[in-house]
Every structure is written in C-alpha cells, then in structure tokens.
Design an enzyme around this catalytic site. Structure first.
Site: not given
Lengths: 315, 482
Positions: B323-325
């Site tokens: 989700w972060h990257g």
C-alpha cells in the site's frame, strides 16, 4: 463569534507589529553577519564608510583579480573593490548606484568586463545578500528578473523562509558593533589555490559544440547610460578585460563579437580599454585556480602589469 | 496545494470564513468546490480519476443497498475491482511490469508489455481506501447508501484529509456533512492550536531533519557506522513529525469548521511492542486493514487457531507494505512488521512472564527502546532509494563505530549550528508535550487554562519559530507520494 473575531484582530495586529520589529532586528544583525560573503561590502556602502578615489567594479572576476592595495601603493589614492559575485552589469550598476548615494564620488572607475557582461541579471545567485536590503526600489528595478516575490517585500519575515539559518544568524549578530570579516581587503580577496579543471570540463561536457553567450539589449542600453553618467559626473571610466584561461575562452563562440562591442564602446566614447584576455598568462594553468579566476600568483603578476599600464591614465 | 505554503494559509482563511458566513444548505457546495480546487492545485487532470471512482462507488452503494444478496456481492466486487484497478494501473502497473521484465530476462526472453509514462496521482491510496470503506460498509449494512451525489463526492474529497488521510469511515464522516455546525469558540481555537502544533512538527522538526536524512540516504555509500545510525534516527523522527504534523493540520482544520476526524497518532514512540506501535501509528490505516482484511481472514481461518492469526498478519502486512509503495523495499518494510507481530503473537505468554519477573522500571523502558530500534530499522527499507541501498545500510551500520563519523555526517547538515540547535530544542519541547499528554492529558486544555498573556506568548512564539526556524525548501509531505 464576535469575541473570536475581536481577539483575532487584536492577535493579528500584535503579530504584525512584532513581526516588523523582529524583521528590523534580524535585518540589522544580518547586515553585520557573514551569512553572505557580500554583507560586509553592502554594510560599508550603506554606512557611507567608503572613501575611495578609485572604484573597481565587476563580477567575481573583479573582486578576485583587482587588488585595491596594489593601486593604492602606486597611486596613493584610496581604492575599493565593489565586485559582486556571479552578477552581470545590472546588479553591478545597482551596487554602484547605492555606492554613489551614500559615499563620495570617485575619480576613477575600473570596470571589469567579460563575455557575460551583457547578460540578464541573476538575482537568484547568492540571493542571501539582498535579503536585509529588500525595498520597493529594488523590487521595481528588478521586477522582471526577480527571484523574490511580492510576499518577500510585503509580508514581514517571509523573506527569511528562502534560506535556512538566516533569521537566527541575524538575531545572533544584532549586538555586533561592526560587520564580521569576510576575509576580503576592501572588497578584494586573492586565492592561493591550484588549478582545478572541473569548471571547464563540465562546461565542455554540457556544450560540446561551444557556447554562445546571450546578449541583452536592455543591459547594453544600461551600460551606455552608465558611460554617459560617468562623463557627466566627470568620472574617468576605464574598461579592463582581465585574464581568462584560454581553455574556456575557446569555448565561447561569440567571444570576438562581444569583445568588439567593448572596443567600439571605448572608441565611440573615448574611454580607455585594456584587454588582457590574450596575454601569455592566459594559457598557463599555474596562474589560475579555475578557468575564470586567477590564483594569488596570477593576480600578483596581473596587478603589476595593470598598475604599470594605468600609470598613463591615473594621475 | 501544500499545507505548509502561504497559498494554503489564504485558502484556509477564505474557505473557513465563507463556511461560517454561508447558510448551511450551501456549505457542502463550498466545501466540494474548494476541495476540487485544493486537489487540482497539484495536477489538475487527475481529478478525472477521482471523479471516475466517485461515480462508480456512488452508484455501487445505491445498487448494493437496493439489491438482493447475490447481486449485492456482485456490485461490491465490481466497485472494488474499479477502485483496485485504478490503483493497479497508476501505482502498480510499472512495478509488476518491471518484475515481469526481470523474469523474462532471467528466462532468456524479452517482456513485450510496454511501460506506462504516468505520474502517480497524489494521495491515490488514501482516497481509494476511503472510497472502498464506503462500499464495504454499505454492503455490510453498517451504512446507508448516500443518495446525495454532492455529499458523497465530498466524503471522498473533503480537502483536509483528501491527500494523506486520516482515512475516514462513512459512519464517522458522512453524517457530519448534514449537521449544521455553529461557530464554537472553543472548538475553533482548539482546531487552530492543533494546526499550529502540526505546522511546528512539520516545518521546524521534520523539514530540518530532512536536510540531514536526505543527505545520508541520498548517497548511503559515503557513510558507515555512526553516520548511518544518525541518518536512520533522523528519518525516524522526521517521518513521525512529518506525518503526524500533517494529520494534526488536517484534523485541526476540519475541527475549526466543526468536523471531527479520527485520531491518527497517539505518541507511537511510547509503544512497548510492535502490536502497540500499530495501535498508535497511522491508526486510520491500521484499523482499516484490521476491519477489512485482518479480521475477515482470522474469522475465515478461525479453525487454524493461532496459525490463522499468523497467516492474517502475514497477508495484512505484506499488503500494507505494498500500500505504501510499488517497490520491493516497501514489501520488505511490511514483512518486517508482519514478522515482528507474528513473533509477538507466538511469544505472548513468555513475554508476559518476563514482564512479571523483570521490574517495570527496567522492563518498560527496555521494551520501548527495543520497539523504537526495530521500527527505526524497518524504516531503513522505507526511506532508502532501493533494496540495494537499504542492504548496504544494514550491513554497514555497525561497522567501525567512530566518533569522527558523527562530525562527518553533521558537517553535511545544511543550515549549520542553528539548525542543530533548533532541532534539539524542538525535540525537547516535543518530548515534554508528549510526556504531559501521556501522563496527564490534553496539552491544549492545559494551555487554555493559562492567562491570556501566557497563551498569546506561547502562540506567538510558535508562529515565529515556524517562520524563522523552519525549513521551507523541498518540503513535500512524505505520505503525499502514497
């Protein structure tokens, strides 16, 4: 809501008053600090501390190449170097105007010239030096080239947000009696450094087919005005093209045409023009620390040649 | 539009002023228009992507509510596919393709799928997750489908939390748009105080520390030993102050207008273990994953007992990392946290026994220290430019610890001694505030109890500290990229 609005207005007024007071404190201290290497010269100019008969002006090549001491020793006239780092004529002229407003008129001006001379002003270069001196006059003069926005001029304290540590430096230097040294003598400093090819190498890498220097007509017109101003005020103007290392000169496609402009200006206006761009010194890296600037060794030799040539001009 | 810009200051004052002047029935229009303007200040065209998911989810919500069980599920799946599809194209397409290319190359072939030249829309993961929580809650019957298109659009686009959260749930936010908010002096000033504290953390602490961590992580191969430790710790504090600062500004600016957004941070550096850390750090995301991923997996695998929990944790943190990257370093970051949580689940009893045997004055600080050390370590992967850089840091962080390395790294910290002094003093202030909040309660309430001159001195000092001691170059919020 009434209570909130009333308090908000009072709070805003308090903040604005305090912000202006704080800005005055910071500016006063900053002018005496060495946060920018140019502050000392600006301080001397605005405090009317320069009593010079010979003024040298130009870009960094001015403050690195022209020794006021060499001129003073020979001509027994006080000299001062107004050279301003990384700036073309418009900013040099601005510094000169401020000089004239607060200091005595010089008898001679040695104007250092080079291929970049007629470029647009570059306010973003070492912009810190202008922070404590931003005013409406500066804003109007450099409206089209300004790195600073309207907020910098009109919103108190905002101008310090461009740079880290300026405000703290200003506060810490407020109580200084005199400006901090920047290592220069009357605006001049020679560097005892050895040749570094990085500047010319990266220049060649960026411009493998050579580089055409831009020419700004407004700057040209401004310089013509300056020539007339000097004539009117009976100041003798001397144009000097100080040495540049050959490796860089060869990269400038329109070098000759720019040099011809100086030649023409000198002929048309009866100004002395000394061109040292092709003396033997220019092809020896032993006398330069980079392609644009001579080192202390080169400067010493150059100043001897210059002083000797100036003997015919400066009385 | 960045929160830490003069433009935002004018924007906030204008929108808030108009909000209280306008009759209630027009306020949603003002908020929606200003949210569009706020978002379009970044890359205007990307509002179309937002518009696309808003339209899909708006109709999906109504259709889910109006349909029978089978169709409800279908509409939910379609809505989730649309949302995840947008994420997949804009965020993960090139990452997946890059890995495919690597795989093809390893097998001696060539990947024929072209790469996309697209920029990641700002805050995509945040508003997509918020939109998804709406359709899921409607499906679960916890939320009625919103019939007012403008209000629904506002739920996704409400400017204070549009680009970096907190990721709201419809039950908490939607009804607030229908409630008339009267001007409340205490609420307004409380919101402003929270915003001020957020600005202080972001501009004075985080952005000054960024000047150090950016240099170290910009070229890790220049550093080793203590220099890397300093870089790692600088980023640890930076990311907390950056993100919690953003959240405070978001929550505060919403609070001024009368909206209550969920708490996103509860002093995470007081956590005694990783499980507690995720209860205190980015709460809106961790509860999102808890509600919509972790708990359903645990329920689904309830017969596996604790191994169901282990599986749920592993999947949740793997996806949380992603989700972060879209990069392997984020996957490793997620996995590190997942593994720590699994360790804590499996050793729960043992650790409880230790806590009884070891005196609390030793056990608690030691637990906090280990948690911070582990979280800081995991952030190496989060911050490093790639896995290669991160592994270099991990390998060299304890190599040849010399004090001279400290002077090396501090020498490259822009701004000189003033910056160091500013950061140290600000950290001390933050520590005192957190200590007070942790042990005694609200700092804002404490300040409100002071006489007016004292209060004003505090506010004025904070404002001047932000302007004069803050760093204003390259100051985008870290979580905007997600």
């Amino acid at each position: 809501m009434k209570k909130f609005v009333l308090k908000l207005i009072l709070f805003t007024i308090t903040i604005i008053i305090l912000a202006y007071a704080l800005q005055w404190f910071i500016d006063t201290g900053l002018k005496k600090s060495n946060y920018s290497p140019e502050y000392k010269e600006w301080y001397e100019i605005y405090k009317s501390n320069i009593k010079a008969d010979i003024i040298i002006q130009g870009s960094s090549r001015s403050w690195v190449h022209f020794s006021p001491k060499a001129l003073e020793d020979e001509f027994h006239l006080p000299a001062y170097n107004l050279g301003i780092n990384g700036q073309q004529f418009p900013l040099q002229k601005w510094r000169f105007d401020m000089y004239m407003r607060y200091n005595k008129k010089p008898r001679y001006i040695i104007q250092s010239v080079d291929v970049n001379f007629f470029n647009n002003p570059n306010i973003s270069y070492d912009f810190n030096q202008f922070i404590p001196y931003l005013n409406n006059e500066f804003e109007n003069r450099f409206k089209n080239h300004s790195f600073f926005t309207e907020l910098d001029f009109n919103l108190p304290l905002y101008k310090y947000t461009h740079t880290d540590g300026a405000a703290a430096s200003g506060l810490l230097n407020f109580f200084n009696k005199s400006p901090r040294s920047n290592g220069k003598y009357k605006g001049f400093k020679a560097y005892a450094k050895n040749w570094n090819a990085n500047l010319v190498d990266s220049f060649k890498l960026k411009n493998p087919k050579g580089f055409r220097v831009s020419f700004d007509n407004t700057t040209y017109a401004l310089f013509n005005q300056f020539i007339q101003q000097c004539k009117k005020q009976n100041i003798e103007l001397i144009l000097v093209y100080s040495p540049v290392h050959a490796s860089l000169q060869n990269q400038i496609i329109n070098r000759d045409s720019i040099k011809n402009i100086f030649l023409e200006l000198s002929k048309n206006n009866n100004i002395k023009y000394l061109d040292y761009s092709e003396i033997p010194l220019c092809s020896d890296t032993a006398y330069f620390y980079n392609a644009n600037h001579m080192n202390a060794k080169g400067v010493e030799i150059f100043n001897k040649i210059l002083v000797s040539d100036l003997k015919k001009i400066i009385k | 539009m960045l929160f830490n810009s003069v433009q935002f200051l004018f924007f906030f004052v204008t929108v808030t002023g108009l909000y209280f002047v306008l009759p209630h029935k027009f306020r949603w229009m003002l908020l929606l228009a200003s949210s569009c303007y706020f978002y379009m200040a970044f890359v205007p065209i990307y509002i179309l992507i937002l518009g696309f998911t808003i339209v899909i989810d708006y109709f999906a919500g109504i259709m889910i509510e109006n349909s029978t069980e089978k169709k409800r599920r279908l509409y939910l799946i379609l809505s989730l596919i649309a949302n995840i599809g947008v994420l997949a194209i804009f965020k993960y397409y090139n990452f997946i393709n890059e890995n495919l290319s690597f795989l093809c190359k390893a097998l001696g072939g060539e990947n024929p799928i072209p790469f996309l030249k697209i920029l990641l829309p700002i805050g995509l993961s945040f508003h997509t997750f918020q939109a998804m929580s709406y359709t899921i809650e409607v499906y679960r019957g916890n939320q009625k489908a919103e019939r007012h298109f403008g209000i629904y659009a506002l739920y996704v686009m409400f400017y204070p939390q549009l680009v970096a959260g907190p990721i709201e749930r419809p039950q908490n936010l939607l009804h607030q748009f229908y409630e008339q908010h009267y001007f409340d002096y205490k609420r307004v000033t409380d919101g402003l105080k929270l915003m001020l504290w957020g600005f202080f953390k972001k501009v004075v602490i985080a952005d000054n520390l960024a000047l150090l961590s950016n240099v170290v992580y910009g070229d890790v191969y220049h550093y080793k030993g203590l220099s890397l430790v300093v870089g790692m710790l600088a980023f640890t504090v930076q990311i907390f102050c950056d993100f919690s600062g953003y959240s405070d500004i978001a929550i505060g600016s919403a609070q001024v207008m009368g909206f209550d957004l969920m708490t996103n941070f509860k002093r995470p550096f007081y956590s005694k273990n990783i499980t507690e850390f995720w209860r205190r750090w980015h709460i809106s995301l961790s509860t999102w994953f808890n509600d919509y991923l972790y708990t359903p997996i645990v329920v689904n695998r309830r017969y596996w007992n604790k191994w169901g929990v282990v599986l749920a944790l592993l999947i949740t943190f793997l996806i949380s990392g992603l989700w972060h990257g879209a990069a392997w370093k984020f996957i490793i970051y997620g996995l590190l946290h997942g593994l720590a949580m699994i360790f804590e689940v499996l050793t729960k009893k043992t650790r409880k026994n230790w806590s009884k045997k070891i005196p609390s004055y030793l056990y608690n600080p030691l637990s906090i220290f280990i948690t911070i050390a582990y979280v800081s370590f995991s952030w190496i992967f989060f911050r490093a430019n790639n896995v290669h850089d991160a592994l270099y840091v991990v390998k060299n962080i304890f190599k040849g610890l010399h004090l001279s390395q400290l002077s090396n790294v501090f020498a490259v910290w822009e701004g000189g001694n003033y910056t160091k002094l500013t950061v140290l003093t600000s950290l001390l202030i933050m520590k005192l505030v957190h200590h007070y909040q942790e042990n005694y309660g609200s700092m804002r309430a404490k300040i409100s109890m002071q006489i007016l001159p004292v209060r004003w001195i505090i506010y004025i000092a904070a404002i001047f500290a932000i302007i004069l001691l803050g760093a204003f170059q390259n100051t985008q919020f870290i979580y905007f990229q997600f």
